[in-house]
Design a protein around this motif. Structure first.
Motif, PDB file in Angstrom:
ATOM      1  N   ALA A 136     -16.944  -9.687   7.043  1.00 15.75           N
ATOM      2  CA  ALA A 136     -18.249 -10.021   7.599  1.00 15.75           C
ATOM      3  C   ALA A 136     -18.165  -9.879   9.104  1.00 15.75           C
ATOM      4  CB  ALA A 136     -18.626 -11.445   7.228  1.00 15.75           C
ATOM      5  N   PRO A 137     -18.016  -8.649   9.584  1.00 14.94           N
ATOM      6  CA  PRO A 137     -17.568  -8.473  10.957  1.00 14.94           C
ATOM      7  C   PRO A 137     -18.632  -8.670  12.019  1.00 14.94           C
ATOM      8  CG  PRO A 137     -17.804  -6.362   9.897  1.00 14.94           C
ATOM      9  CD  PRO A 137     -18.193  -7.392   8.896  1.00 14.94           C
ATOM     10  N   SER A 138     -19.830  -9.072  11.667  1.00 18.78           N
ATOM     11  CA  SER A 138     -20.744  -9.435  12.732  1.00 18.78           C
ATOM     12  C   SER A 138     -21.570 -10.623  12.285  1.00 18.78           C
ATOM     13  CB  SER A 138     -21.637  -8.257  13.110  1.00 18.78           C
ATOM     14  OG  SER A 138     -22.548  -8.016  12.065  1.00 18.78           O
ATOM     15  N   VAL A 139     -22.075 -11.337  13.292  1.00 15.17           N
ATOM     16  CA  VAL A 139     -22.785 -12.578  13.017  1.00 15.17           C
ATOM     17  C   VAL A 139     -24.219 -12.233  12.626  1.00 15.17           C
ATOM     18  CG1 VAL A 139     -23.349 -14.844  13.952  1.00 15.17           C
ATOM     19  CG2 VAL A 139     -21.316 -13.653  14.735  1.00 15.17           C
ATOM     20  N   ASP A 140     -24.435 -11.886  11.387  1.00 18.56           N
ATOM     21  CA  ASP A 140     -25.753 -11.422  10.949  1.00 18.56           C
ATOM     22  C   ASP A 140     -25.975 -11.832   9.506  1.00 18.56           C
ATOM     23  OD1 ASP A 140     -24.032  -9.825   9.612  1.00 18.56           O
ATOM     24  OD2 ASP A 140     -24.834  -7.922  10.360  1.00 18.56           O
TER      25      ASP A 140
END
Lengths: 375, 375
Positions: B8-12
């Motif tokens: 989950a490599p981005s805060v989205d």
């Protein structure tokens, strides 16, 4: 091999001298900003680690979320609230030391904005700003980025007074700027008196930076950043891109170590020790190096010595290392070249019994350099 | 709370779903690229830590040099030499995981150069490139930066063949480009057969990246970078500016853990376990999800499943989480939008007994999504 890249913030001749000093047997080192290793609560940390490794969650060894341990963020938020800031755990990002927190904050300053800093400041921060090709300027200039150490400054060990705080805050507000508030030495203030972070006054424009490096131990590489709420999401994305997360092992250790009152006791003991060493160093310098001026520090790890002597700091350092003593040359702390002589002496990691002998060696090296100059 | 920011490599929204999954009791997670926590050699690591804390040097808790532990760098260099590269300890920089090593390497690619990547690649690397505003393009394009996982690819678990290696190396040479060689999964190749790193062929244009995260445990956050010799000094300066040094605690632990043959035994056991799980997952997918294609992996942690189904991956993931199973949606691995369906299933951290049940739930979720689509 208790060493440091700290007082030698770039891979250059300074670094070469620091490495030479580290390899010199019997050398007394006033360099580096290292905490006293004799203070490290090894047994308590060992027990905390044992607990962390055997708790069945594998939390200490597995990946974690980019923001870091919820329990640690709660701890940091509670400490900041006790100092007057309004912040909760969700607003805290655990980082790989204060250094990364400063780097993250810098990445979020307005593009191209110069960064205002004190005439003398933490070399590691100056290196971040230079590596990112930021222009550095005086704190008093009209810019949109500022870096300060309000609670305990490095190298001077002083606290920002009310007038300085207000001037800085209103300058930042006037230029819609941001302040990186480096609280790395908070907790080392000798009297134990806490300080109100700038974060409490202007959360929308302050990046508060902290760490366990100076009060507990630096090898854990655990610090934190409280960014302005509007920039929290970007800070987290950047943190994740940089290195995914702060290391799980040290975070799990800290969660357990921070239970109970141990850390408060530890900080009290450490403050007393550092105060005693600061006084011993001040006495010794006053007696043996009367040509060097300093203002007694209120906290931190070092004395900042200035003089009107015309002496090359690098040559003095090389001579000092021959005499088995070392220090950090003043130019490492300055963002603009200066002809005026200054050096930083850290008392923090020197054994108390070695302080006076170290100053004696330094006085001898200084005398030798002056003789050579005259000769 | 063994969790991950990895898949989950981005805060989205992807992150929101991953967090929802992590909080769902009884959920079987094929997401995240996590090693099997049951493999963590907790007792051996505990002993190594005890040794590191009690060795009188305070090395595990104090600051260290920016390049990291000499003993660890020697270990890494020895391993690379055994794989055919000419490298010594001085050429190795210990980093805060492979993620930071990739970020450091990127910072040293020619300014503004686009980065060529596989059609599917490690999401964490894509996030680094995007955060740095790099243009991403196909590996086959004429550019000066390349990112590949030659020994074991993520998500496909394949090894670059000789023709692919040669094509890449000659393209890089032709454009005076640099290759970031991400060897994170080296050591998980099921057969145990080692691979020759690209570093061995073109040390002047290869940044070799490695880590202990996949073979031992990720919570230590210890990886390394071997930059081209001409860029070593700059890499060290950047590393120091970023976060001073990799954490001392985990480095000291590793130095002790790596003495003797334990790690070799551990890797052998782990490879066998992962191969068994990979086969179990492959069997189960072939039986229950015949509409999904995959090529059996030769190593790594995952199957990459593709299909001509017209299905929204995000909706499938949301439905799957309701059915108590999760996975990584394919779009996270792609640098350009694609209409074609793909998902990654990691077998690595799932209990063997849960694999078939997880696939059964996924098949149910998929059927539900297809019904809804038709309905």
């Amino acid at each position: 091999m208790a060493t440091t890249g700290f007082g030698a913030p770039s891979v250059d001749e300074r670094d070469a001298l620091a490495r030479k000093a580290a390899k010199t047997p019997g050398l007394i080192s006033f360099a580096g900003g290292l905490p006293d290793p004799k203070l490290f609560p090894t047994r308590d940390l060992g027990r905390a680690l044992e607990g962390a490794l055997n708790d069945n969650t594998s939390e200490a060894l597995q990946y974690g979320w980019p923001e870091g341990s919820a329990a640690l963020r709660e701890y940091v938020a509670r400490e900041l609230r006790a100092r007057g800031a309004r912040v909760n755990a969700d607003g805290v990002v655990m980082t790989s030391g204060a250094q990364q927190a400063i780097a993250l904050a810098l990445a979020m300053l307005p593009r191209g904005a110069a960064v205002g800093v004190d005439p003398e400041s933490y070399p590691g921060a100056l290196e971040i700003f230079r590596a990112a090709r930021r222009v550095l300027c005086d704190l008093t200039e009209a810019t949109r980025g500022f870096y300060v150490m309000p609670s305990v400054s490095n190298p001077r060990g002083q606290r920002l007074n009310t007038a300085e705080r207000e001037a800085l805050l209103s300058r930042a507000a006037k230029h819609r700027g941001f302040i990186i508030e480096d609280d790395a030495y908070e907790g080392t203030w000798f009297s134990g008196e806490g300080s109100t972070p700038l974060l409490a006054e202007a959360p929308e424009r302050v990046f508060q930076v902290g760490t366990f490096s100076k009060t507990l131990c630096p090898g854990l590489r655990i610090g934190w950043l409280v960014p302005p709420p509007a920039l929290l999401r970007r800070a987290l994305q950047q943190k994740q891109a940089d290195d995914l997360q702060a290391n799980s092992l040290a975070q799990a250790l800290l969660v357990r170590y921070l239970e109970g009152e141990r850390f408060e006791h530890h900080k009290r003991t450490a403050r007393q020790r550092y105060r005693r060493k600061a006084r011993a160093l001040a006495r010794s310098v006053a007696a043996r190096l009367p040509e060097l001026r300093f203002r007694p520090p209120g906290g931190g790890f070092s004395l900042w010595l200035e003089s009107d002597l015309q002496l090359d700091q690098k040559r003095l350092l090389a001579t000092a290392i021959e005499a088995k003593v070392s220090f950090d040359p003043g130019y490492a702390f300055r963002f603009r070249p200066s002809g005026s002589f200054a050096i930083r002496l850290c008392y923090s990691a020197v054994a108390e019994d070695d302080i006076d002998e170290g100053v004696r060696r330094l006085a001898r090296a200084l005398a030798a350099c002056r003789r050579k100059r005259r000769g």
